[in-house]
Design a protein around this motif. Structure first.
Motif, PDB file in Angstrom:
ATOM      1  N   PHE A 154       3.371   1.680  -1.781  1.00  0.00           N
ATOM      2  CA  PHE A 154       2.922   0.505  -2.357  1.00  0.00           C
ATOM      3  C   PHE A 154       3.585  -0.686  -1.676  1.00  0.00           C
ATOM      4  O   PHE A 154       2.925  -1.430  -1.514  1.00  0.00           O
ATOM      5  CB  PHE A 154       2.817   0.285  -3.953  1.00  0.00           C
ATOM      6  CG  PHE A 154       2.247  -0.844  -4.530  1.00  0.00           C
ATOM      7  CD1 PHE A 154       0.907  -1.065  -4.635  1.00  0.00           C
ATOM      8  CD2 PHE A 154       2.916  -1.820  -4.852  1.00  0.00           C
ATOM      9  CE1 PHE A 154       0.380  -2.021  -5.115  1.00  0.00           C
ATOM     10  CE2 PHE A 154       2.408  -3.034  -5.176  1.00  0.00           C
ATOM     11  CZ  PHE A 154       1.084  -3.315  -5.230  1.00  0.00           C
ATOM     12  N   ASN A 189       0.090  -7.096   3.481  1.00  0.00           N
ATOM     13  CA  ASN A 189      -0.714  -8.252   3.006  1.00  0.00           C
ATOM     14  C   ASN A 189      -0.034  -9.433   3.350  1.00  0.00           C
ATOM     15  O   ASN A 189      -0.559 -10.593   3.726  1.00  0.00           O
ATOM     16  CB  ASN A 189      -1.041  -8.152   1.567  1.00  0.00           C
ATOM     17  CG  ASN A 189      -2.472  -7.441   1.374  1.00  0.00           C
ATOM     18  OD1 ASN A 189      -3.223  -7.600   2.113  1.00  0.00           O
ATOM     19  ND2 ASN A 189      -2.648  -7.199   0.007  1.00  0.00           N
ATOM     20  N   LYS A 241      -6.028 -11.232   2.767  1.00  0.00           N
ATOM     21  CA  LYS A 241      -5.493  -9.944   2.235  1.00  0.00           C
ATOM     22  C   LYS A 241      -6.320  -8.868   1.786  1.00  0.00           C
ATOM     23  O   LYS A 241      -7.516  -9.054   1.516  1.00  0.00           O
ATOM     24  CB  LYS A 241      -4.420 -10.433   1.177  1.00  0.00           C
ATOM     25  CG  LYS A 241      -3.342 -11.220   1.624  1.00  0.00           C
ATOM     26  CD  LYS A 241      -2.873 -12.093   0.415  1.00  0.00           C
ATOM     27  CE  LYS A 241      -1.826 -11.378  -0.436  1.00  0.00           C
ATOM     28  NZ  LYS A 241      -1.236 -12.312  -1.545  1.00  0.00           N
ATOM     29  N   VAL A 242      -5.935  -7.618   1.627  1.00  0.00           N
ATOM     30  CA  VAL A 242      -6.839  -6.455   1.212  1.00  0.00           C
ATOM     31  C   VAL A 242      -6.584  -6.016  -0.213  1.00  0.00           C
ATOM     32  O   VAL A 242      -5.235  -6.188  -0.661  1.00  0.00           O
ATOM     33  CB  VAL A 242      -7.055  -5.458   2.413  1.00  0.00           C
ATOM     34  CG1 VAL A 242      -7.483  -5.706   3.679  1.00  0.00           C
ATOM     35  CG2 VAL A 242      -5.415  -5.034   2.635  1.00  0.00           C
ATOM     36  N   ASP A 243      -7.220  -5.059  -0.623  1.00  0.00           N
ATOM     37  CA  ASP A 243      -7.136  -4.524  -1.937  1.00  0.00           C
ATOM     38  C   ASP A 243      -6.121  -3.400  -1.771  1.00  0.00           C
ATOM     39  O   ASP A 243      -6.137  -2.870  -0.464  1.00  0.00           O
ATOM     40  CB  ASP A 243      -8.302  -3.950  -2.533  1.00  0.00           C
ATOM     41  CG  ASP A 243      -9.128  -5.078  -3.143  1.00  0.00           C
ATOM     42  OD1 ASP A 243      -9.078  -6.330  -3.136  1.00  0.00           O
ATOM     43  OD2 ASP A 243     -10.382  -4.896  -3.855  1.00  0.00           O
ATOM     44  N   LEU A 244      -5.155  -3.221  -2.752  1.00  0.00           N
ATOM     45  CA  LEU A 244      -4.271  -2.117  -2.792  1.00  0.00           C
ATOM     46  C   LEU A 244      -4.622  -1.154  -3.859  1.00  0.00           C
ATOM     47  O   LEU A 244      -4.437  -1.648  -4.843  1.00  0.00           O
ATOM     48  CB  LEU A 244      -2.974  -2.763  -2.661  1.00  0.00           C
ATOM     49  CG  LEU A 244      -2.361  -3.611  -1.854  1.00  0.00           C
ATOM     50  CD1 LEU A 244      -0.958  -4.311  -2.013  1.00  0.00           C
ATOM     51  CD2 LEU A 244      -2.565  -3.283  -0.149  1.00  0.00           C
ATOM     52  N   HIS A 245      -4.963  -0.022  -3.338  1.00  0.00           N
ATOM     53  CA  HIS A 245      -5.146   1.063  -4.103  1.00  0.00           C
ATOM     54  C   HIS A 245      -4.008   1.886  -4.372  1.00  0.00           C
ATOM     55  O   HIS A 245      -3.798   2.827  -3.488  1.00  0.00           O
ATOM     56  CB  HIS A 245      -6.494   1.752  -3.828  1.00  0.00           C
ATOM     57  CG  HIS A 245      -6.969   2.775  -5.144  1.00  0.00           C
ATOM     58  ND1 HIS A 245      -7.748   2.396  -6.148  1.00  0.00           N
ATOM     59  CD2 HIS A 245      -6.577   3.906  -5.146  1.00  0.00           C
ATOM     60  CE1 HIS A 245      -7.747   3.598  -6.739  1.00  0.00           C
ATOM     61  NE2 HIS A 245      -7.417   4.458  -6.739  1.00  0.00           N
ATOM     62  N   GLN A 246      -3.260   1.743  -5.599  1.00  0.00           N
ATOM     63  CA  GLN A 246      -2.014   2.930  -5.510  1.00  0.00           C
ATOM     64  C   GLN A 246      -2.541   4.244  -6.318  1.00  0.00           C
ATOM     65  O   GLN A 246      -2.940   3.935  -7.423  1.00  0.00           O
ATOM     66  CB  GLN A 246      -1.068   2.058  -6.475  1.00  0.00           C
ATOM     67  CG  GLN A 246       0.248   2.793  -6.717  1.00  0.00           C
ATOM     68  CD  GLN A 246       1.194   2.519  -7.576  1.00  0.00           C
ATOM     69  OE1 GLN A 246       1.861   1.372  -7.080  1.00  0.00           O
ATOM     70  NE2 GLN A 246       1.253   2.848  -8.913  1.00  0.00           N
ATOM     71  N   GLU A 302      -3.863  -9.439  -8.474  1.00  0.00           N
ATOM     72  CA  GLU A 302      -2.355  -9.738  -8.113  1.00  0.00           C
ATOM     73  C   GLU A 302      -1.548  -9.991  -9.352  1.00  0.00           C
ATOM     74  O   GLU A 302      -0.396  -9.827  -9.475  1.00  0.00           O
ATOM     75  CB  GLU A 302      -2.378 -10.498  -6.782  1.00  0.00           C
ATOM     76  CG  GLU A 302      -3.125 -10.166  -5.722  1.00  0.00           C
ATOM     77  CD  GLU A 302      -2.858 -11.127  -4.489  1.00  0.00           C
ATOM     78  OE1 GLU A 302      -2.112 -11.421  -4.018  1.00  0.00           O
ATOM     79  OE2 GLU A 302      -4.061 -11.725  -4.446  1.00  0.00           O
ATOM     80  N   HIS A 332      -5.489  -0.137  -8.976  1.00  0.00           N
ATOM     81  CA  HIS A 332      -6.278  -0.804  -7.713  1.00  0.00           C
ATOM     82  C   HIS A 332      -6.166  -2.234  -7.867  1.00  0.00           C
ATOM     83  O   HIS A 332      -6.765  -2.963  -8.821  1.00  0.00           O
ATOM     84  CB  HIS A 332      -7.872  -0.348  -7.887  1.00  0.00           C
ATOM     85  CG  HIS A 332      -8.635  -0.956  -6.730  1.00  0.00           C
ATOM     86  ND1 HIS A 332      -8.994  -0.108  -5.335  1.00  0.00           N
ATOM     87  CD2 HIS A 332      -9.043  -2.294  -6.328  1.00  0.00           C
ATOM     88  CE1 HIS A 332      -9.508  -1.078  -4.715  1.00  0.00           C
ATOM     89  NE2 HIS A 332      -9.393  -2.158  -5.004  1.00  0.00           N
ATOM     90  N   GLN A 333      -5.319  -2.788  -7.069  1.00  0.00           N
ATOM     91  CA  GLN A 333      -5.045  -4.246  -7.170  1.00  0.00           C
ATOM     92  C   GLN A 333      -6.135  -4.977  -6.189  1.00  0.00           C
ATOM     93  O   GLN A 333      -6.093  -5.028  -4.956  1.00  0.00           O
ATOM     94  CB  GLN A 333      -3.490  -4.511  -6.528  1.00  0.00           C
ATOM     95  CG  GLN A 333      -3.401  -5.910  -6.616  1.00  0.00           C
ATOM     96  CD  GLN A 333      -1.708  -6.005  -5.912  1.00  0.00           C
ATOM     97  OE1 GLN A 333      -0.807  -5.867  -6.529  1.00  0.00           O
ATOM     98  NE2 GLN A 333      -2.020  -6.668  -4.771  1.00  0.00           N
ATOM     99  N   ILE A 334      -6.875  -5.799  -6.702  1.00  0.00           N
ATOM    100  CA  ILE A 334      -7.751  -6.757  -5.993  1.00  0.00           C
ATOM    101  C   ILE A 334      -6.886  -7.895  -5.486  1.00  0.00           C
ATOM    102  O   ILE A 334      -5.881  -8.319  -6.138  1.00  0.00           O
ATOM    103  CB  ILE A 334      -9.223  -6.848  -6.581  1.00  0.00           C
ATOM    104  CG1 ILE A 334      -8.869  -8.007  -7.705  1.00  0.00           C
ATOM    105  CG2 ILE A 334      -9.896  -5.896  -6.993  1.00  0.00           C
ATOM    106  CD1 ILE A 334     -10.047  -9.082  -7.816  1.00  0.00           C
ATOM    107  N   THR A 335      -7.362  -8.274  -4.479  1.00  0.00           N
ATOM    108  CA  THR A 335      -6.784  -9.520  -3.811  1.00  0.00           C
ATOM    109  C   THR A 335      -7.514 -10.788  -4.472  1.00  0.00           C
ATOM    110  O   THR A 335      -8.642 -10.696  -4.771  1.00  0.00           O
ATOM    111  CB  THR A 335      -7.136  -9.799  -2.356  1.00  0.00           C
ATOM    112  OG1 THR A 335      -6.222  -8.768  -1.657  1.00  0.00           O
ATOM    113  CG2 THR A 335      -6.335 -10.919  -1.822  1.00  0.00           C
TER     114      THR A 335
END
Lengths: 154, 154
Positions: free
Chosen positions: A100, A107, A117-122, B97, B121-124
């Motif tokens: 992560f 980002n 910036k892009v979404d981060l899917h953990q 975020e 899932h973290q969106i920007t």
């Protein structure tokens, strides 16, 4: 959606398979997944020996083609932790609990470069039968197999 | 996939709409989204006045029904930051975020309770025209509208 994911995938284990499955689920039916695969020079920084790129690519391709995902994909050679993720136009990066932080870093660099910036899917790491994470290192050490089953040492 | 997401959604702005859109995209065609909506007693801890639950629920429902998402959904009343996310059987929590930390906390509590951890899932966050995040507080303060456009003060 356009999704990116990356790894060394050696050997391909149930944790990797979840990471890839989620990437295609998130991308959706008409989505596109870029799968980054570490180059030998970069992958060899790991604590255990890594099989050659072409062998890993072949195993990965075979899995992806047999899994029945509806989205399209491409395999990208990763010469560092970032690959094209710093400049590409995409929507979401799929990472594990371990990686992560790299996503946050990507980002940060994107922002500095003026990219969105892009979404981060953990994803949650897959657990072996002993309740600890499945990892290539543990498989290489002979503790577990690629499904997380405990290997009985003789 | 089964997805959870939550908020106060007052007023419903472009940041919320991205959060909801992503939740349904991730859930997929046959997926299910639980949308947590804060109860008045809990929502009123915010720094600005909040419209009543039923008004917010009505605006949210109208948006969800008009957006054309294929997955099904339910609206859950949130009396605290967690709602049913500590015990429910679901796959991924969609956060921003700002709220990623709450997701990590939810996973920690789930683990202590013997529940499987879920994907985060973290969106920007969506940016307003001035490059800062769109937020309900900024809208309430009259700085921007719910699409992030700068409000010209007279």
């Amino acid at each position: 959606m356009k999704v990116m994911v990356g790894g060394t995938f050696d050997p391909l284990h149930d944790g990797h398979k979840k990471l890839l499955k989620r990437s295609f689920e998130i991308a959706g039916r008409n989505g596109f997944v870029t799968v980054g695969l570490t180059a030998d020079g970069f992958a060899n920084r790991k604590s255990h020996p890594i099989r050659p790129f072409e062998v890993r690519k072949s195993e990965l391709t075979e899995f992806l083609n047999s899994a029945g995902y509806s989205g399209r994909y491409e395999i990208e050679v990763l010469n560092d932790r970032f690959g094209s993720a710093l400049e590409s136009d995409f929507d979401a990066l799929v990472v594990s609990e371990e990686t992560f932080k790299t996503g946050v870093e990507i980002n940060q660099i994107r922002k500095e470069k003026g990219q969105k910036k892009v979404d981060l899917h953990q994803i949650t790491c897959v657990l072996a039968d002993d309740g600890k994470w499945i990892s290539s290192t543990r498989i290489w050490n002979g503790e577990i197999d690629n499904k997380g089953r405990i290997v009985n040492k003789k």
